[in-house]
Write an enzyme that holds these catalytic residues in place. Structure first.
Site, short mmCIF file in Angstrom:
data_model
loop_
_atom_site.label_atom_id
_atom_site.label_comp_id
_atom_site.label_asym_id
_atom_site.label_seq_id
_atom_site.Cartn_x
_atom_site.Cartn_y
_atom_site.Cartn_z
N MET A 289 9.32 1.76 -7.65
CA MET A 289 9.27 1.70 -6.23
C MET A 289 8.99 3.08 -5.66
SD MET A 289 10.04 0.32 -3.38
CE MET A 289 9.81 1.31 -1.87
N ASN A 291 9.58 5.12 -3.25
CA ASN A 291 10.27 5.92 -2.33
C ASN A 291 9.95 7.45 -1.92
OD1 ASN A 291 12.48 3.96 -2.54
ND2 ASN A 291 12.74 4.83 -4.60
N GLU A 324 2.36 4.49 -7.74
CA GLU A 324 3.31 4.87 -6.82
C GLU A 324 3.11 6.04 -6.19
OE1 GLU A 324 5.34 2.46 -6.38
OE2 GLU A 324 4.85 1.36 -8.02
N HIS A 327 0.97 5.62 -3.12
CA HIS A 327 1.68 4.89 -1.95
C HIS A 327 2.42 6.23 -1.08
CE1 HIS A 327 1.90 0.80 -2.26
NE2 HIS A 327 2.56 0.61 -3.52
N GLU A 346 -0.12 -2.46 -0.91
CA GLU A 346 -0.28 -2.78 -2.47
C GLU A 346 -1.63 -3.07 -3.24
OE1 GLU A 346 2.27 -2.33 -3.97
OE2 GLU A 346 3.99 -2.43 -2.74
#
Length: 882
Positions: A289, A291, A324, A327, A346
């Protein structure tokens, strides 16, 4: 989708900044905690009610303060809407339009559902700090998982992606524990009681609630500094683990600090935070994830131990780390405006993750891997009627969990690769950089990206990409040959081969990429098909040609049967991607009836001399599907096994069992694949050698007899072919292994058993508390792939549904994945009807899309089996296989 068509919070209050404070954490027993969240924002019109998102939170007190700090109101009533996951605060009088502070006191729970603020159990490999949370045989770490809609499980908030705010966060924890969050630590002070401390963090940039994160545990870390300077200094990059595991984070660290620099360069925007932390989490529903500043990972996606871990996991770690970190710009700095554009996050992060791995590890042949794994999986789901557009309408955010799938990730990244190849990578990345700069710290849409790319390329990107994003499915290009030319026609491809006129209205922009010179000189036709059909001249039926070079375009190609044969005889003229695409297309066209299984089998025979791992990977996948669909016909099943054995044996025997120091990554993977294929096809000598090595390992006579990279193959072979004893040995290994990937490998191998009693034991074991919820779907995949046992999985699910539902319903992502992967392989109308009847009166909201995919997949398999079973048997008999 217009905002009026979405079920969103009332817009009477717009948040600007949150102060979140958590304290009184109960680190066993109830696992409760207290919290205060203070939200600065603006009331936009007179209101007596403010509504937030909240789930499993008990609000105790709500107050409103004016801009000058004066208390205005206390909520006179607090009401919950459990279905829509909202809490409403009613006030005794209207709040006038103004800047206010909303203060909410609440209690929450650190759950064990891998969502919200949750606890992860683990068994430490070294003595942990004395105040590490412990209950029973397990120690615990705490972390968060908020995407898509679970920040509301940790604190009441405005939990929508376009309601960006800044965040201050603090948490009270035991003095010996470490706390992490998105930003660096600002301050530590004594807690309310002895043995506690309060850790507060610097203010975050403006961001969405789903990107807020924190973690608490007995952590240690490895660290590297970026080589690039950011505002004059290097940035620390750290990988955190629970105590005793940090050395297994070295490879991820090596990937991470280089990737931060690489993306800063190609996006033309410096990494925007003062630190980059990665954290290994022991229980995790997804792979990772993103974050902002504190990326969380499943352990197998970030930890690797030389000599103990399968080298395949290195490949996975490099990619997931890159995905990740991508992102941090594409998703975090610039965020989708609403969940219907999830693919913007994504799809792009998937493509650019592969791009980064290819940059750092070109010897891995990453784009061939992408074609074999990413593109083919996207094709498979998108060929079903149950598919959805890349950009899928989302009315209610609670629906979004089910579109974290191969369409958003893999089809999204496949069409981005197609567009990048068409525009040229340099121009494409220039457009992406412009997009990021234009929308930094804000929200954006698909059209915003297309506009930036159109400007960078001087092409109308919107017009030719719009159908790819907003229409369901993809085309098959049918080729017919005439003297001096070929004719091409596009139609919607469905795995059932029966697209109705109303399902076949889309005209896609299709880059042709025709290679027609056997010497591979500059003779590529780079035009595109922009109509239903067209003629390509200069390509003759007497010469070599290959459409969709390197499988750059996201479409299938259906050649005349004789052309497919010719291409099978011209393998030396094809790239690895071309070979993968040729096999994948032939297999899919056989399923749909656009081609034939006999043509596929004839093509596969051409690959006996193949030595590329990724091509063999596609061969293996195609054969596995054939053997699965026709498994219930003993003659066909036996014939396909003999066919596979003849195809794979020379390559498997040639590559052998012994690993050499000079073996590269692809050679290591090829050895594992070929030995596994040979075992599964019944190669007696190779099975005997697997058994011999397993016996030496199991009796501790020679622990090196089972090479790290052959554990999955050897364990799977002996469980499949052996007795209770081998099964029990592997089960014991699952319980005691300290290898980070060992549990995944053992669980997959155990599912290979053909013994009905052991299958039931396996399922009891999978659903016990000895197996983490995150791994249960691995058991479903293993059994579903085992044609001898998949019906027992379904019988077990029916007989124990209350237990299955209770175990899985805490996490919808895991639940959906289990249902979809566990039931999609059947080829029997009666089972499809049984599944439909079983779920008819159940609450299937967490996995209703999965059930549609299951039904569609089974119907596809049934039609395929009925149409081709007799023809396949004839072919197998004619070549002496049956």
């Amino acid at each position: 989708m217009a905002s009026k068509d979405r079920e969103i919070l009332p817009d009477v209050f717009i948040p600007v900044h949150y102060d979140v404070s958590l304290f009184d954490l109960q680190l066993s027993g109830s696992w409760g905690y207290n919290g205060i969240v203070k939200v600065n924002g603006r009331v936009t019109r007179p209101t007596k009610e403010i509504v937030l998102n909240s789930k499993e939170i008990d609000v105790k007190k709500v107050e409103v303060y004016g801009e000058d700090g004066t208390k205005l109101f206390e909520a006179s009533n607090i009401t919950y809407d459990r279905t829509s996951e909202r809490v409403a605060f009613q006030f005794p009088a209207e709040i006038a339009p103004s800047d206010i502070l909303l203060s909410v006191q609440f209690t929450g729970i650190m759950n064990n559902a891998m969502a919200g603020f949750y606890r992860s159990k683990y068994k430490p490999i070294v003595e942990p700090a004395a105040d590490t949370p412990k209950e029973g045989d397990f120690h615990y770490m705490l972390s968060t998982q908020f995407e898509s809609c679970d920040a509301r499980r940790a604190f009441p908030c405005f939990d929508e992606p376009n309601l960006k705010s800044t965040f201050d966060f603090e948490i009270e924890i035991p003095s010996g524990q470490i706390a992490l969050s998105n930003m660096p630590i600002k301050d530590e002070r004594a807690g309310r009681n002895p043995g506690l401390k309060v850790v507060s963090f610097e203010r975050t940039p403006v961001m969405s609630t789903y990107l807020l994160a924190w973690a608490v545990g007995d952590f240690e870390y490895v660290e590297a500094m970026t080589q690039r300077k950011y505002q004059g200094k290097s940035i620390p990059v750290r990988v955190y683990t629970t105590r005793g595991l940090k050395e297994q984070a070295q490879f991820a660290l090596e990937c991470a600090h280089r990737t931060v620099d690489y993306f800063s360069e190609i996006f033309e925007i410096e990494y925007p935070l003062p630190k980059a932390d990665l954290l290994a989490v022991h229980e995790f529903a997804m792979g990772a994830m993103e974050n902002w500043g504190l990326v969380t990972y499943r352990t197998t996606a970030v930890l690797f131990e030389e000599g103990k871990s399968d080298t395949r996991y290195k490949n996975r770690i490099a990619y997931v780390v890159a995905h990740e970190l991508a992102h941090q710009w594409f998703g975090n700095l610039v965020t989708m405006e609403w969940w219907n554009e999830l693919w913007l996050n994504e799809g792009f992060a998937t493509w650019v993750g592969w791009l980064a791995v290819d940059h750092f590890y070109p010897e891995w042949n990453i784009w061939s891997q992408f074609v074999a794994e990413g593109v083919q999986q996207a094709f498979q789901l998108d060929s079903l009627r149950a598919s959805h557009p890349i950009e899928v309408p989302v009315r209610n955010a609670l629906e979004v969990d089910q579109i974290f799938d191969h369409i958003s990730y893999l089809k999204g990244s496949s069409v981005i690769r197609m567009l990048s190849d068409h525009l040229g990578r340099e121009i494409f990345l220039r457009g992406v950089a412009a997009y990021l700069k234009a929308h930094a710290y804000g929200n954006a849409t698909t059209n915003d990206l297309w506009s930036a790319l159109s400007k960078a390329s001087n092409q109308d990107v919107t017009s030719f990409m719009d159908p790819w994003i907003r229409k369901i499915g993809f085309p098959v290009l049918t080729v017919t040959e005439e003297p001096g030319q070929i004719n091409i026609r596009q139609n919607r491809f469905l795995s059932t081969g029966d697209a109705k006129p109303e399902e076949d209205e889309t005209i896609w922009w299709i880059p042709l990429g025709i290679k027609s010179n056997p010497d591979f000189t500059d003779n590529t036709h780079t035009g595109a098909l922009v109509s239903r059909s067209d003629i390509v001249s200069g390509v003759t039926q007497d010469s070599f040609y290959k459409i969709n070079m390197n499988l750059s375009g996201f479409y299938r190609t259906n050649y005349p049967a004789h052309r497919l044969t010719k291409l099978g005889q011209s393998l030396n003229l094809l790239s690895t991607e071309d070979k993968i695409g040729l096999i994948g297309d032939a297999a899919a066209l056989a399923v749909s009836g656009n081609g034939s299984t006999t043509a596929l089998l004839s093509l596969l025979r051409s690959f006996k001399e193949e030595n590329n791992y990724l091509v063999w990977s596609q061969i293996s996948t195609s054969i596995a599907n054939l053997r699965s669909v026709f498994a219930q016909n003993d003659l066909v099943s036996s014939g396909l096994r003999k066919f596979t054995l003849e195809l794979v044996s020379p390559a498997a025997e040639k590559i052998g069992w012994e690993f050499m120091l000079e073996d590269d990554y692809l050679t290591v993977q090829l050895r594992k694949l070929l030995i596994g294929m040979a075992c599964h096809a019944g190669h007696r000598d190779i099975i005997a050698e697997a058994s011999r090595r397993f016996s030496l390992w199991a009796t501790a006579k020679d622990k090196s007899a089972v090479h790290t990279n052959l554990r999955s193959v050897i364990f799977g072979a002996v469980v499949s072919e052996g007795s209770d004893q081998e099964y029990k040995f592997v089960k014991e290994e699952y319980l005691k292994t300290d290898s980070v990937d060992g549990k995944e490998i053992c669980l997959g191998a155990l599912g290979r058993t053909k013994n009905a009693d052991l299958v039931r034991d396996y399922l009891d074991f999978v659903f016990s508390d000895k197996v983490a919820i995150q791994d249960i779907h691995n058991g479903a995949v293993s059994l579903a792939s085992n044609s001898s046992s998949r019906h027992l999985l379904w019988e077990y699910m029916k007989a124990h549904w209350d237990m299955v539902e209770s175990r899985l319903s805490t996490n919808n992502v895991v639940f959906e994945r289990f249902v979809r992967m566990g039931l999609s392989k059947f080829a029997d109308h009666a089972i499809e009807a049984d599944i439909s009847a079983f779920f008819q009166n159940k609450d299937t909201s967490a996995y209703d899309r999965a059930l549609v995919i299951v039904a569609d997949s089974i119907r596809t398999n049934v039609h395929y089996k009925a149409r081709d079973e007799g023809l396949v048997l004839e072919w197998l008999q004619s070549y002496g296989y049956a």
